[in-house]
Scaffold this motif. Structure first.
Motif, PDB file in Angstrom:
ATOM      1  N   GLN A  77      -2.193  -7.656  10.950  1.00 21.07           N
ATOM      2  CA  GLN A  77      -2.617  -8.968  10.767  1.00 21.07           C
ATOM      3  C   GLN A  77      -4.016  -8.945  11.027  1.00 21.07           C
ATOM      4  OE1 GLN A  77       0.007 -11.814  10.738  1.00 21.07           O
ATOM      5  NE2 GLN A  77       0.969 -10.007  10.277  1.00 21.07           N
ATOM      6  N   ALA A  78      -4.803  -8.855   9.769  1.00 22.21           N
ATOM      7  CA  ALA A  78      -6.279  -8.952   9.753  1.00 22.21           C
ATOM      8  C   ALA A  78      -6.927 -10.148   9.049  1.00 22.21           C
ATOM      9  CB  ALA A  78      -6.797  -7.764   8.840  1.00 22.21           C
ATOM     10  N   LEU A 107      -2.759 -10.895   3.329  1.00 18.77           N
ATOM     11  CA  LEU A 107      -1.552 -10.785   3.181  1.00 18.77           C
ATOM     12  C   LEU A 107      -0.983 -11.654   2.040  1.00 18.77           C
ATOM     13  CD1 LEU A 107      -0.329 -11.862   7.049  1.00 18.77           C
ATOM     14  CD2 LEU A 107      -1.244  -9.852   5.937  1.00 18.77           C
ATOM     15  N   ASP A 108      -1.703 -12.732   1.764  1.00 18.81           N
ATOM     16  CA  ASP A 108      -1.086 -13.539   0.372  1.00 18.81           C
ATOM     17  C   ASP A 108      -1.631 -12.705  -0.832  1.00 18.81           C
ATOM     18  OD1 ASP A 108      -0.530 -15.717   1.957  1.00 18.81           O
ATOM     19  OD2 ASP A 108      -2.481 -16.797   1.660  1.00 18.81           O
ATOM     20  N   PRO A 161       3.428  -4.405  16.290  1.00 19.45           N
ATOM     21  CA  PRO A 161       4.650  -4.792  17.425  1.00 19.45           C
ATOM     22  C   PRO A 161       4.774  -6.285  18.059  1.00 19.45           C
ATOM     23  CG  PRO A 161       2.941  -3.298  18.503  1.00 19.45           C
ATOM     24  CD  PRO A 161       2.650  -3.346  16.881  1.00 19.45           C
ATOM     25  N   LEU A 162       3.640  -6.843  18.061  1.00 14.87           N
ATOM     26  CA  LEU A 162       3.411  -8.152  18.387  1.00 14.87           C
ATOM     27  C   LEU A 162       4.367  -8.904  17.177  1.00 14.87           C
ATOM     28  CD1 LEU A 162       0.008  -8.850  19.750  1.00 14.87           C
ATOM     29  CD2 LEU A 162       2.103  -8.985  20.742  1.00 14.87           C
ATOM     30  N   ALA A 163       3.998  -8.763  16.068  1.00 16.51           N
ATOM     31  CA  ALA A 163       4.574  -9.434  14.911  1.00 16.51           C
ATOM     32  C   ALA A 163       6.277  -9.141  14.888  1.00 16.51           C
ATOM     33  CB  ALA A 163       3.990  -9.058  13.550  1.00 16.51           C
ATOM     34  N   VAL A 204       6.606 -12.181   3.905  1.00 18.94           N
ATOM     35  CA  VAL A 204       5.509 -11.610   4.565  1.00 18.94           C
ATOM     36  C   VAL A 204       5.211 -12.289   6.011  1.00 18.94           C
ATOM     37  CG1 VAL A 204       3.134 -10.808   4.201  1.00 18.94           C
ATOM     38  CG2 VAL A 204       4.694 -11.052   2.298  1.00 18.94           C
ATOM     39  N   PHE A 205       5.442 -11.333   6.881  1.00 19.12           N
ATOM     40  CA  PHE A 205       5.213 -12.245   8.371  1.00 19.12           C
ATOM     41  C   PHE A 205       3.932 -12.349   8.439  1.00 19.12           C
ATOM     42  CE2 PHE A 205       4.804 -12.347  12.793  1.00 19.12           C
ATOM     43  CZ  PHE A 205       5.595 -13.472  13.269  1.00 19.12           C
ATOM     44  N   SER A 206       3.515 -13.726   9.218  1.00 18.10           N
ATOM     45  CA  SER A 206       2.215 -13.802   9.642  1.00 18.10           C
ATOM     46  C   SER A 206       2.209 -14.507  11.018  1.00 18.10           C
ATOM     47  CB  SER A 206       1.413 -14.708   8.598  1.00 18.10           C
ATOM     48  OG  SER A 206       0.309 -15.129   9.001  1.00 18.10           O
ATOM     49  N   ASN A 207       1.333 -14.115  12.033  1.00 20.02           N
ATOM     50  CA  ASN A 207       1.145 -14.883  13.257  1.00 20.02           C
ATOM     51  C   ASN A 207      -0.483 -14.885  13.272  1.00 20.02           C
ATOM     52  OD1 ASN A 207       0.787 -12.361  14.000  1.00 20.02           O
ATOM     53  ND2 ASN A 207       2.337 -12.335  15.615  1.00 20.02           N
TER      54      ASN A 207
END
Ligand code: UT7
Length: 329
Positions: free
Chosen positions: A252-253, A258-259, A288-290, A272-275
């Motif tokens: 996650q940068a 990501l898009d 691992p947090l994701a 596409v997971f995003s947090n």
């Protein structure tokens, strides 16, 4: 053949939340700039008395509990980090003592790809029979190595830790892995001082050379090339295609990365997971947090295929394809 599978997942986040508006009090920036250019709204910052291994303790204990294991059951500890507590000993050794483990322990340093590299090391140890239960931790307190007067970098990063327990298993959990590195352009993302090339002096400190320096645009261009390429290679090594992927879980940068990657891989954006919005870039901890977020929110089903993909300084990149073998929560 013995396989490796994820049997425990855990996470730890420091309590202090720093919003974009808080950042705008430190440097000339705005919530609008940060949100539209990165997708980040807030990040967590480690407390003054918390170093990387302290973040790792919370994540590791949670992963052990999730796996139903005691510290004595673990026979390998691998920590992925690029902000170790100190140059030596490794954060893994410091974490080993804090957890009460007695197994071999070492750090893997591949910047934001560290967690994928660490999974590779632990998986190889399990598949070869040299370990049966490995604790793999991705932990970073990168905000300690950031210049909070440099708006190009300070708005991007946050602190945290995530952990997996990997165990020997009849059913394959970690399928194919692809790793890569290209060390020809270290200056794209580096901390120049504080190592053996440029030991810390009053001058290096005055010049801020012990802080992260980054050419953001170069890293962006690299990331949107590297993520699809390494994902496809790891999928090919797993005899799978992108259509088999339930969740792409990239480092996650930047939401725009990501898009772009979703488009290049022809994946619906919702897969596409995003947090990143809440955590910013937590470096080795972000993957691992994701996964922990997906797991604890009940979004993972037994049999799902996850493509975990990292990229970062080095330059380094890597992907691990995971078949989710845990029972549904
Ligand atoms: O895990 C490590 C991996 N790192 C990454 O993945 C980083 C990848 N790169 C990026 O995410 C983006 O390149 C950034 C978010 C770092 C920068 O976004 P950008 O769209 O590439 O912006 P830029 O560097 O082209 O800068 C555009 C403008 C510049 O102003 P001028 O020269 O056009 O007047 C910057 O000075 O934005 C300015 N700027 C800011 N303005 C407000 C840079 N940072 C900020 C800021 N607030 N925080």
């Amino acid at each position: 053949m013995t396989h490796a599978a994820i049997t425990g997942v855990g996470a730890y986040l420091p309590e202090r939340i720093v919003t974009n508006d808080d950042m705008a009090k430190m440097v000339e920036t705005s919530d609008e700039w940060i949100r539209t250019r990165t997708g980040i709204r807030e990040r967590r910052i480690a407390a003054e008395d918390q170093a990387t291994s302290d973040l790792g303790v919370g994540a590791a204990r949670a992963a052990l509990t999730d796996a139903g294991l005691a510290p004595a059951d673990i026979d390998l500890l691998v920590v992925g980090t690029s902000s170790p507590d100190m140059v030596m000993p490794s954060s893994a050794c410091l974490l080993q003592a804090k957890l009460g483990l007695s197994c071999p322990a070492f750090d893997v340093m591949a910047a934001c790809t560290s967690f994928i590299y660490a999974i590779q090391v632990a998986t190889s140890a399990i598949e070869s029979g040299r370990a049966r239960r490995a604790l793999v931790v991705g932990a970073d307190a990168l905000t300690r190595l950031i210049d909070f007067s440099d708006r190009r970098t300070c708005v991007l990063f946050g602190d945290g830790a995530g952990a997996f327990v990997l165990e020997a298993n009849d059913e394959p959990g970690i399928l194919g892995i692809d790793l890569g590195a290209d060390g020809s352009k270290p200056e794209v993302l580096q901390i120049p001082a504080g190592g053996s090339a440029m030991p810390a002096t009053c001058q290096t400190v005055e010049d801020g050379l012990h802080f992260v320096q980054m050419n953001g645009q170069e890293v962006f261009k690299f990331a949107v090339r590297a993520i699809p390429a390494t994902t496809k290679k790891a999928l090919a090594a797993s005899d799978l295609t992108i259509d088999d992927v339930t969740w792409l879980v990239p480092h996650q940068a930047n939401q725009r990365i990501l898009d772009t990657v979703a488009d290049r891989l022809h994946l619906p954006h919702e897969r596409v997971f995003s947090n990143i919005e809440c955590l910013g870039n937590t470096s080795a901890a972000s993957i691992p947090l994701a996964v922990n977020d997906l797991y604890t929110s009940g979004s993972l089903r037994r049999g799902d295929v996850l493509a975990l993909v990292g990229f970062g300084a080095g330059l380094t990149w890597g992907a691990a394809i995971v078949r989710w073998t845990k029972e549904d929560l």
